[in-house]
Design an enzyme around this catalytic site. Structure first.
Site, PDB file in Angstrom:
ATOM      1  N   ASP A  31       9.045  -0.678 -13.177  1.00 35.58           N
ATOM      2  CA  ASP A  31       8.453   0.298 -12.251  1.00 35.58           C
ATOM      3  C   ASP A  31       8.375   1.620 -13.014  1.00 35.58           C
ATOM      4  OD1 ASP A  31       7.583   1.950 -10.273  1.00 35.58           O
ATOM      5  OD2 ASP A  31       8.805   1.020  -8.702  1.00 35.58           O
ATOM      6  N   THR A  73       7.011   7.455  -6.202  1.00 36.55           N
ATOM      7  CA  THR A  73       5.844   8.241  -6.635  1.00 36.55           C
ATOM      8  C   THR A  73       5.534   9.383  -5.664  1.00 36.55           C
ATOM      9  OG1 THR A  73       4.962   6.287  -7.723  1.00 36.55           O
ATOM     10  CG2 THR A  73       3.421   8.067  -7.351  1.00 36.55           C
ATOM     11  N   GLU A  93       4.435  -2.596 -12.077  1.00 41.28           N
ATOM     12  CA  GLU A  93       3.825  -2.216 -10.794  1.00 41.28           C
ATOM     13  C   GLU A  93       2.345  -1.919 -10.954  1.00 41.28           C
ATOM     14  OE1 GLU A  93       5.504   1.150  -8.664  1.00 41.28           O
ATOM     15  OE2 GLU A  93       4.303   0.648  -6.913  1.00 41.28           O
ATOM     16  N   ILE A 138       7.205   4.598 -12.264  1.00 38.67           N
ATOM     17  CA  ILE A 138       7.758   5.699 -11.445  1.00 38.67           C
ATOM     18  C   ILE A 138       8.094   5.092 -10.086  1.00 38.67           C
ATOM     19  CG2 ILE A 138       7.427   7.952 -10.363  1.00 38.67           C
ATOM     20  CD1 ILE A 138       5.269   8.620 -12.382  1.00 38.67           C
ATOM     21  N   ASP A 139       9.352   4.936  -9.778  1.00 36.57           N
ATOM     22  CA  ASP A 139       9.736   4.477  -8.443  1.00 36.57           C
ATOM     23  C   ASP A 139      10.041   5.725  -7.628  1.00 36.57           C
ATOM     24  OD1 ASP A 139      10.399   2.376  -6.529  1.00 36.57           O
ATOM     25  OD2 ASP A 139      12.372   3.309  -6.600  1.00 36.57           O
ATOM     26  N   ASP A 149      10.757  -2.667  -7.666  1.00 36.17           N
ATOM     27  CA  ASP A 149      11.555  -1.620  -7.007  1.00 36.17           C
ATOM     28  C   ASP A 149      13.053  -1.940  -7.078  1.00 36.17           C
ATOM     29  OD1 ASP A 149       9.264  -0.211  -5.977  1.00 36.17           O
ATOM     30  OD2 ASP A 149       9.122  -1.659  -4.341  1.00 36.17           O
TER      31      ASP A 149
HETATM   32  C1  IPD Z   1       8.486   2.841  -3.224  1.00 28.01           C
HETATM   33  C2  IPD Z   1       9.839   3.504  -3.127  1.00 28.01           C
HETATM   34  C3  IPD Z   1      10.245   3.690  -1.675  1.00 28.01           C
HETATM   35  C4  IPD Z   1      10.253   2.395  -0.934  1.00 28.01           C
HETATM   36  C5  IPD Z   1       8.896   1.709  -1.044  1.00 28.01           C
HETATM   37  C6  IPD Z   1       8.511   1.524  -2.494  1.00 28.01           C
HETATM   38  P1  IPD Z   1       6.947   3.342  -5.389  1.00 28.01           P
HETATM   39  O1  IPD Z   1       8.153   2.588  -4.582  1.00 28.01           O
HETATM   40  O2  IPD Z   1      10.821   2.714  -3.776  1.00 28.01           O
HETATM   41  O3  IPD Z   1      11.547   4.229  -1.548  1.00 28.01           O
HETATM   42  O4  IPD Z   1      10.557   2.648   0.424  1.00 28.01           O
HETATM   43  O5  IPD Z   1       9.024   0.444  -0.427  1.00 28.01           O
HETATM   44  O6  IPD Z   1       7.232   0.942  -2.570  1.00 28.01           O
HETATM   45  O7  IPD Z   1       5.674   2.926  -4.732  1.00 28.01           O
HETATM   46  O8  IPD Z   1       7.195   4.785  -5.269  1.00 28.01           O
HETATM   47  O9  IPD Z   1       7.114   2.824  -6.766  1.00 28.01           O
END
Ligand code: IPD
Length: 264
Positions: free
Chosen positions: A85, A90, A70, A87-88, A212
Site C-alpha cells: 500500500d 490517502t 493498491e 499510501i494507506d 491495508d
Molecule cells: C483506507 C484506510 C482507511 C480504511 C479504508 C482503507 P487507503 O486505505 O486504511 O482507514 O478505513 O478501508 O481503504 O485507501 O487510504 O489506502
C-alpha cells in the site's frame, strides 16, 4: 530462500525510502488525480509515484517476485509476493492529517512472514517478522491484555463504498455505547500498529483490502493480538477484527449478530 529477517530488512529499507520521497514531494495541497469506488476513495499522483518507486526497488532486488499493489494490481508469479500500500490513509495525506503510512508485507507460499508499516509523518517504523516479534524503535511491542469490552478503546475504519456506509453507521451505533470509546484514525495499517503498541485495545473494520492489513496484521499478531474475520473466516471480504484473546471474542460476539457482512 531468504529468511523473514532478510525480507523484513529489505521491506523496511524500501518503505523508508518511499516515506522520504513522499515527505519531500508532498505539496502543501495535494490534488486528487482520480476517485475510485466513491468520492471518498481518492488517489493522488504521489500514491502512484510511491508505488512506482516501491515496485522498482523490489524488482531491482528480487526480479522474480510477484507484487500486489493498491494502485498497480497484481504482477508476476512465484512463491514470494510483496503486498504494497503506497499510501494507506490517502484522505489524511490529502488533508495533511499526520496519520498515513507506507505498508509493505512479504508473503512466502501464501503466508505473510515480514511486515513493515512506516507511519511517515510521525517518523515511526513498525516492523515484524513471523515468529520473531513486532518492534518499534528497538522496543518489542505487546498489545494490551485483560481489557474487558466495556473498558476497551476500539479503533475502526469505514470502507469507502457508499452503499456500505449506512450499514457501517448502524454497526457503529451498536458498538459505541458498549465500549470505552471509538477512534477513527484513517489508516487501517496504522490502526493495527496501534493495537500492537497498546495505544488502542482493539480494531474492527468491514472489508479492508489485503494491502491495508497485510503488514499491520502481522505486526499486531506478533505483538500478541488475534487477527481474523468472523467465525474463523479470513479478514477479507468480511469483517476484520484485531484484539488480544478474550477481547477479540467479546468484540466478535458483539459484532457477529449484526450481520455486518451484508452489503447494505
Ligand atoms: C483506507 C484506510 C482507511 C480504511 C479504508 C482503507 P487507503 O486505505 O486504511 O482507514 O478505513 O478501508 O481503504 O485507501 O487510504 O489506502
Amino acid at each position: 530462500m531468504d529468511s523473514g529477517v532478510t525480507f523484513g530488512r529489505l521491506a523496511e529499507e524500501i518503505a523508508r525510502e518511499a516515506g522520504e520521497m513522499l515527505l519531500a514531494k508532498r505539496p502543501a495541497r495535494p490534488e486528487v488525480l482520480v476517485t475510485k469506488s466513491s468520492p471518498t476513495d481518492v488517489v493522488t499522483a504521489l500514491d502512484q509515484a510511491s508505488e512506482e518507486l516501491i515496485r522498482a526497488r523490489i524488482k531491482a532486488a528480487r526480479p522474480d517476485d510477484a507484487i500486489l499493489g493498491e494502485e498497480g494490481g497484481s504482477t508476476g508469479g512465484g512463491r514470494v509476493r510483496w503486498i504494497v500500500d503506497p499510501i494507506d490513509g490517502t484522505v489524511n495525506f490529502l488533508y495533511g492529517v499526520p496519520e498515513w503510512a507506507v505498508s509493505i508485507a512479504v508473503e512466502v507460499d501464501g503466508e505473510v512472514i515480514a511486515g513493515v508499516v512506516n507511519v511517515v509523518p510521525r517518523g515511526e517504523i513498525f516492523t515484524a517478522v513471523k515468529g520473531e516479534g513486532a518492534w518499534l524503535a528497538g522496543e518489542r511491542l505487546r498489545c494490551n491484555t485483560g481489557v474487558p469490552l466495556d473498558r476497551a478503546l476500539i479503533a475502526t475504519g469505514f470502507g469507502y463504498e457508499s452503499r456500505r456506509r449506512a450499514v457501517q453507521a448502524e454497526v457503529l451505533a451498536h458498538v459505541l455505547p458498549r465500549v470505552r470509546d471509538i477512534r477513527r484514525g484513517g489508516s487501517a495499517a496504522s490502526d493495527l500498529c496501534s493495537v500492537a503498541a497498546g495505544r488502542v485495545d482493539g480494531y474492527y473494520e468491514r472489508g479492508p483490502q489485503y494491502w491495508d492489513y497485510g503488514a499491520g496484521g502481522l505486526i499486531a499478531a506478533e505483538a500478541g493480538a488475534r487477527v481474523g474475520g468472523l467465525n474463523g473466516k479470513p479478514c477479507n471480504p468480511g469483517l476484520t477484527l484485531c484484539a488480544a484473546p478474550g477481547l477479540f471474542e467479546e468484540l466478535h460476539d458483539l459484532l457477529a449478530p449484526l450481520d455486518p457482512e451484508r452489503d447494505g
